[in-house]
Motif scaffolding. Structure first.
Motif, PDB file in Angstrom:
ATOM      1  N   ARG A 149       0.880  -1.182  -0.039  1.00 40.34           N
ATOM      2  CA  ARG A 149       0.143  -0.044   0.112  1.00 40.34           C
ATOM      3  C   ARG A 149       0.817   1.292   0.043  1.00 40.34           C
ATOM      4  NH1 ARG A 149      -5.037   0.298  -1.989  1.00 40.34           N
ATOM      5  NH2 ARG A 149      -6.401  -1.388  -1.020  1.00 40.34           N
ATOM      6  N   ALA A 150       1.160   1.768  -1.064  1.00 35.12           N
ATOM      7  CA  ALA A 150       1.903   2.879  -1.374  1.00 35.12           C
ATOM      8  C   ALA A 150       1.522   4.195  -1.583  1.00 35.12           C
ATOM      9  CB  ALA A 150       2.803   2.485  -2.365  1.00 35.12           C
ATOM     10  N   CYS A 151       2.186   5.182  -0.839  1.00 38.53           N
ATOM     11  CA  CYS A 151       1.903   6.731  -1.081  1.00 38.53           C
ATOM     12  C   CYS A 151       1.904   6.808  -2.852  1.00 38.53           C
ATOM     13  CB  CYS A 151       2.834   7.484  -0.364  1.00 38.53           C
ATOM     14  SG  CYS A 151       2.836   9.390  -0.982  1.00 38.53           S
ATOM     15  N   GLY A 152       0.993   7.675  -3.536  1.00 41.27           N
ATOM     16  CA  GLY A 152       1.266   7.897  -4.673  1.00 41.27           C
ATOM     17  C   GLY A 152       2.416   8.520  -5.471  1.00 41.27           C
ATOM     18  N   ALA A 153       3.068   9.071  -4.284  1.00 45.79           N
ATOM     19  CA  ALA A 153       4.501   9.874  -4.829  1.00 45.79           C
ATOM     20  C   ALA A 153       5.750   8.803  -4.773  1.00 45.79           C
ATOM     21  CB  ALA A 153       4.879  10.691  -3.440  1.00 45.79           C
ATOM     22  N   LEU A 154       5.282   7.401  -4.094  1.00 44.76           N
ATOM     23  CA  LEU A 154       6.320   6.516  -4.087  1.00 44.76           C
ATOM     24  C   LEU A 154       6.380   5.243  -5.347  1.00 44.76           C
ATOM     25  CD1 LEU A 154       6.830   6.238  -0.510  1.00 44.76           C
ATOM     26  CD2 LEU A 154       8.150   7.638  -2.069  1.00 44.76           C
ATOM     27  N   VAL A 155       5.138   5.356  -5.878  1.00 45.88           N
ATOM     28  CA  VAL A 155       4.841   4.338  -6.817  1.00 45.88           C
ATOM     29  C   VAL A 155       6.006   3.799  -8.013  1.00 45.88           C
ATOM     30  CG1 VAL A 155       3.371   3.126  -8.934  1.00 45.88           C
ATOM     31  CG2 VAL A 155       2.326   4.359  -6.314  1.00 45.88           C
ATOM     32  N   LEU A 174      -1.819  13.630  -2.993  1.00 49.73           N
ATOM     33  CA  LEU A 174      -2.290  14.886  -2.571  1.00 49.73           C
ATOM     34  C   LEU A 174      -2.458  14.830  -0.977  1.00 49.73           C
ATOM     35  CD1 LEU A 174      -4.364  16.191  -5.496  1.00 49.73           C
ATOM     36  CD2 LEU A 174      -2.303  17.383  -4.608  1.00 49.73           C
ATOM     37  N   TYR A 175      -2.398  13.707  -0.575  1.00 52.48           N
ATOM     38  CA  TYR A 175      -2.827  13.655   0.977  1.00 52.48           C
ATOM     39  C   TYR A 175      -1.809  14.086   1.749  1.00 52.48           C
ATOM     40  CZ  TYR A 175      -7.123  10.572   0.342  1.00 52.48           C
ATOM     41  OH  TYR A 175      -8.103   9.986   0.108  1.00 52.48           O
ATOM     42  N   HIS A 176      -0.727  14.401   1.191  1.00 53.40           N
ATOM     43  CA  HIS A 176       0.389  15.048   1.939  1.00 53.40           C
ATOM     44  C   HIS A 176       0.242  16.430   2.243  1.00 53.40           C
ATOM     45  CE1 HIS A 176       3.778  11.867   2.072  1.00 53.40           C
ATOM     46  NE2 HIS A 176       3.173  11.621   0.970  1.00 53.40           N
ATOM     47  N   ASN A 177      -0.832  17.056   1.552  1.00 53.36           N
ATOM     48  CA  ASN A 177      -1.253  18.396   1.946  1.00 53.36           C
ATOM     49  C   ASN A 177      -2.355  18.292   3.014  1.00 53.36           C
ATOM     50  OD1 ASN A 177       0.399  19.624  -0.113  1.00 53.36           O
ATOM     51  ND2 ASN A 177      -1.082  19.909  -1.490  1.00 53.36           N
ATOM     52  N   ARG A 178      -2.808  17.154   3.445  1.00 48.99           N
ATOM     53  CA  ARG A 178      -3.941  16.904   4.334  1.00 48.99           C
ATOM     54  C   ARG A 178      -3.488  15.848   5.060  1.00 48.99           C
ATOM     55  NH1 ARG A 178      -8.786  18.935   3.381  1.00 48.99           N
ATOM     56  NH2 ARG A 178      -9.270  18.312   5.614  1.00 48.99           N
ATOM     57  N   PRO A 179      -2.126  15.868   6.011  1.00 48.93           N
ATOM     58  CA  PRO A 179      -1.893  14.544   6.310  1.00 48.93           C
ATOM     59  C   PRO A 179      -2.938  13.722   7.441  1.00 48.93           C
ATOM     60  CG  PRO A 179      -0.721  16.574   7.292  1.00 48.93           C
ATOM     61  CD  PRO A 179      -1.549  16.881   6.269  1.00 48.93           C
ATOM     62  N   GLU A 180      -3.952  14.370   7.890  1.00 52.51           N
ATOM     63  CA  GLU A 180      -4.752  13.723   8.781  1.00 52.51           C
ATOM     64  C   GLU A 180      -5.609  12.672   7.932  1.00 52.51           C
ATOM     65  OE1 GLU A 180      -7.067  17.119   6.840  1.00 52.51           O
ATOM     66  OE2 GLU A 180      -4.916  16.781   7.618  1.00 52.51           O
ATOM     67  N   LYS A 181      -5.529  12.693   6.688  1.00 50.44           N
ATOM     68  CA  LYS A 181      -6.193  11.805   6.056  1.00 50.44           C
ATOM     69  C   LYS A 181      -5.439  10.567   5.797  1.00 50.44           C
ATOM     70  CE  LYS A 181      -9.286  14.916   3.182  1.00 50.44           C
ATOM     71  NZ  LYS A 181      -9.772  15.189   1.886  1.00 50.44           N
ATOM     72  N   ILE A 182      -4.130  10.546   6.036  1.00 48.55           N
ATOM     73  CA  ILE A 182      -3.270   9.398   5.756  1.00 48.55           C
ATOM     74  C   ILE A 182      -3.539   8.073   6.366  1.00 48.55           C
ATOM     75  CG2 ILE A 182      -0.987   8.484   5.690  1.00 48.55           C
ATOM     76  CD1 ILE A 182      -0.147  11.493   4.799  1.00 48.55           C
ATOM     77  N   ALA A 183      -3.633   8.204   7.724  1.00 48.49           N
ATOM     78  CA  ALA A 183      -3.791   7.088   8.549  1.00 48.49           C
ATOM     79  C   ALA A 183      -5.109   6.544   8.407  1.00 48.49           C
ATOM     80  CB  ALA A 183      -3.619   7.451  10.029  1.00 48.49           C
ATOM     81  N   PRO A 184      -6.294   6.969   8.400  1.00 57.88           N
ATOM     82  CA  PRO A 184      -7.572   6.579   8.157  1.00 57.88           C
ATOM     83  C   PRO A 184      -7.642   5.829   6.608  1.00 57.88           C
ATOM     84  CG  PRO A 184      -8.004   8.892   9.174  1.00 57.88           C
ATOM     85  CD  PRO A 184      -6.580   8.794   8.448  1.00 57.88           C
ATOM     86  N   ALA A 185      -7.081   6.400   5.651  1.00 57.40           N
ATOM     87  CA  ALA A 185      -6.906   5.855   4.396  1.00 57.40           C
ATOM     88  C   ALA A 185      -6.360   4.675   4.341  1.00 57.40           C
ATOM     89  CB  ALA A 185      -6.517   6.940   3.292  1.00 57.40           C
ATOM     90  N   VAL A 186      -5.212   4.409   5.057  1.00 56.54           N
ATOM     91  CA  VAL A 186      -4.218   3.193   5.179  1.00 56.54           C
ATOM     92  C   VAL A 186      -5.108   2.212   5.940  1.00 56.54           C
ATOM     93  CG1 VAL A 186      -2.152   2.326   6.112  1.00 56.54           C
ATOM     94  CG2 VAL A 186      -2.247   4.479   4.739  1.00 56.54           C
ATOM     95  N   PHE A 233       2.653  -4.527   3.148  1.00 63.92           N
ATOM     96  CA  PHE A 233       3.658  -3.534   3.525  1.00 63.92           C
ATOM     97  C   PHE A 233       3.229  -2.169   3.121  1.00 63.92           C
ATOM     98  CE2 PHE A 233       7.526  -1.139   2.865  1.00 63.92           C
ATOM     99  CZ  PHE A 233       8.268  -1.319   4.137  1.00 63.92           C
ATOM    100  N   VAL A 234       3.411  -1.171   4.053  1.00 64.65           N
ATOM    101  CA  VAL A 234       2.746   0.125   3.980  1.00 64.65           C
ATOM    102  C   VAL A 234       4.102   1.056   3.412  1.00 64.65           C
ATOM    103  CG1 VAL A 234       1.592   2.175   4.808  1.00 64.65           C
ATOM    104  CG2 VAL A 234       1.034  -0.258   5.443  1.00 64.65           C
ATOM    105  N   ALA A 235       4.069   1.490   2.359  1.00 60.13           N
ATOM    106  CA  ALA A 235       5.126   2.184   1.679  1.00 60.13           C
ATOM    107  C   ALA A 235       4.783   3.668   2.091  1.00 60.13           C
ATOM    108  CB  ALA A 235       5.253   2.222   0.304  1.00 60.13           C
ATOM    109  N   TYR A 236       4.894   4.073   3.193  1.00 61.66           N
ATOM    110  CA  TYR A 236       4.924   5.509   3.654  1.00 61.66           C
ATOM    111  C   TYR A 236       5.746   5.483   4.971  1.00 61.66           C
ATOM    112  CZ  TYR A 236       0.499   7.284   1.982  1.00 61.66           C
ATOM    113  OH  TYR A 236      -0.558   8.030   1.207  1.00 61.66           O
ATOM    114  N   ALA A 237       6.338   6.715   5.165  1.00 57.90           N
ATOM    115  CA  ALA A 237       6.948   7.223   6.326  1.00 57.90           C
ATOM    116  C   ALA A 237       5.697   7.564   7.337  1.00 57.90           C
ATOM    117  CB  ALA A 237       7.923   8.044   6.328  1.00 57.90           C
ATOM    118  N   ASP A 238       6.175   8.155   8.551  1.00 59.93           N
ATOM    119  CA  ASP A 238       4.885   8.847   9.386  1.00 59.93           C
ATOM    120  C   ASP A 238       4.193  10.063   8.580  1.00 59.93           C
ATOM    121  OD1 ASP A 238       3.774   9.412  11.996  1.00 59.93           O
ATOM    122  OD2 ASP A 238       4.488  11.382  11.379  1.00 59.93           O
ATOM    123  N   CYS A 239       5.020  10.876   7.869  1.00 58.58           N
ATOM    124  CA  CYS A 239       4.677  11.578   6.799  1.00 58.58           C
ATOM    125  C   CYS A 239       3.489  12.734   7.451  1.00 58.58           C
ATOM    126  CB  CYS A 239       3.798  10.935   5.411  1.00 58.58           C
ATOM    127  SG  CYS A 239       4.885  10.070   4.711  1.00 58.58           S
ATOM    128  N   GLY A 240       3.937  13.426   8.664  1.00 55.31           N
ATOM    129  CA  GLY A 240       3.087  14.430   9.352  1.00 55.31           C
ATOM    130  C   GLY A 240       1.697  13.705  10.109  1.00 55.31           C
TER     131      GLY A 240
END
Length: 204
Positions: A16-22, A45-57, A72-79
């Motif tokens: 499960r990857a951030c779109g910036a890392l595909v 674009l969720y990097h502009n709204r990091p509160e969306k990242i954890a719920p989406a994952v 495997f989750v291809a994200y760092a903490d990312c805010g």
């Protein structure tokens, strides 16, 4: 590589990857390993709204159910302020190391050892390519130039940490720094801890 909800369990491993890392995931893993791995992107674009990242994952891990032996989750903490780690722990999966993509691309230990980047704004290859859409338009600076100093007034330089630098990307990164009225520095770092994490978990 699949869009958000197009994952079909063709394989038994899922990233499960951030779109910036595909692109970078594909580059590191190569065609041979990718034949046994599904990669599904969550919008960059969720990097502009990091509160969306954890719920989406969390939602997308749950949606995968038991169709995969390894997620495997291809994200760092990312805010996310630790919210992503709580999701990761609850799901019993792993994520990339570090606080942001510029940390694991630089190498988390090497990044932590620097003390001169507190006023640096980082760009990766992806962010250079998408600078206008994510930064200038995404943050509203293109329409309201006065927002530039509100967002970036405390920064001193743009640091481009390149994965696969080309003259065109370097020039675009310099142009991005000029748009933000900041100094420019280029550090060719490659894939850093992203390569380590993926090659360890998905050996050839």
């Amino acid at each position: 590589v699949h869009d958000e909800e197009d994952v079909v369990a063709e394989n038994r491993a899922l990233i499960r990857a951030c779109g910036a890392l595909v692109r970078e995931n594909r580059d590191v893993l190569g065609a041979t390993r990718l034949s046994a791995i599904d990669i599904a992107a969550i919008p960059a674009l969720y990097h502009n709204r990091p509160e969306k990242i954890a719920p989406a994952v969390a939602e997308r891990i749950a949606a995968a159910g038991d169709r995969y032996d390894h997620i495997f989750v291809a994200y760092a903490d990312c805010g996310t302020g630790g919210d992503l780690d709580r999701v990761i722990e609850a799901a019993g999966v792993e994520r990339l190391p570090g606080t942001h993509c510029y940390a694991f691309f630089s190498g988390v230990e090497a990044f932590a050892a620097r003390d001169d980047d507190m006023t640096s704004f980082f760009l990766t290859d992806f962010l250079v390519r998408q600078f206008d859409s994510i930064i200038m338009k995404g943050l509203g600076i293109a329409r309201h130039p006065e927002l530039r100093d509100m967002y970036f007034g405390n920064y001193e330089k743009v640091v481009y940490i390149s994965q696969v630098a080309t003259p065109a990307l370097i020039a675009a990164a310099e142009a991005a720094a000029a748009k933000l009225n900041l100094a420019f520095e280029h550090r060719p770092v490659g894939y850093g801890d992203l390569a380590v994490a993926l090659e360890t978990r998905f050996p050839a």
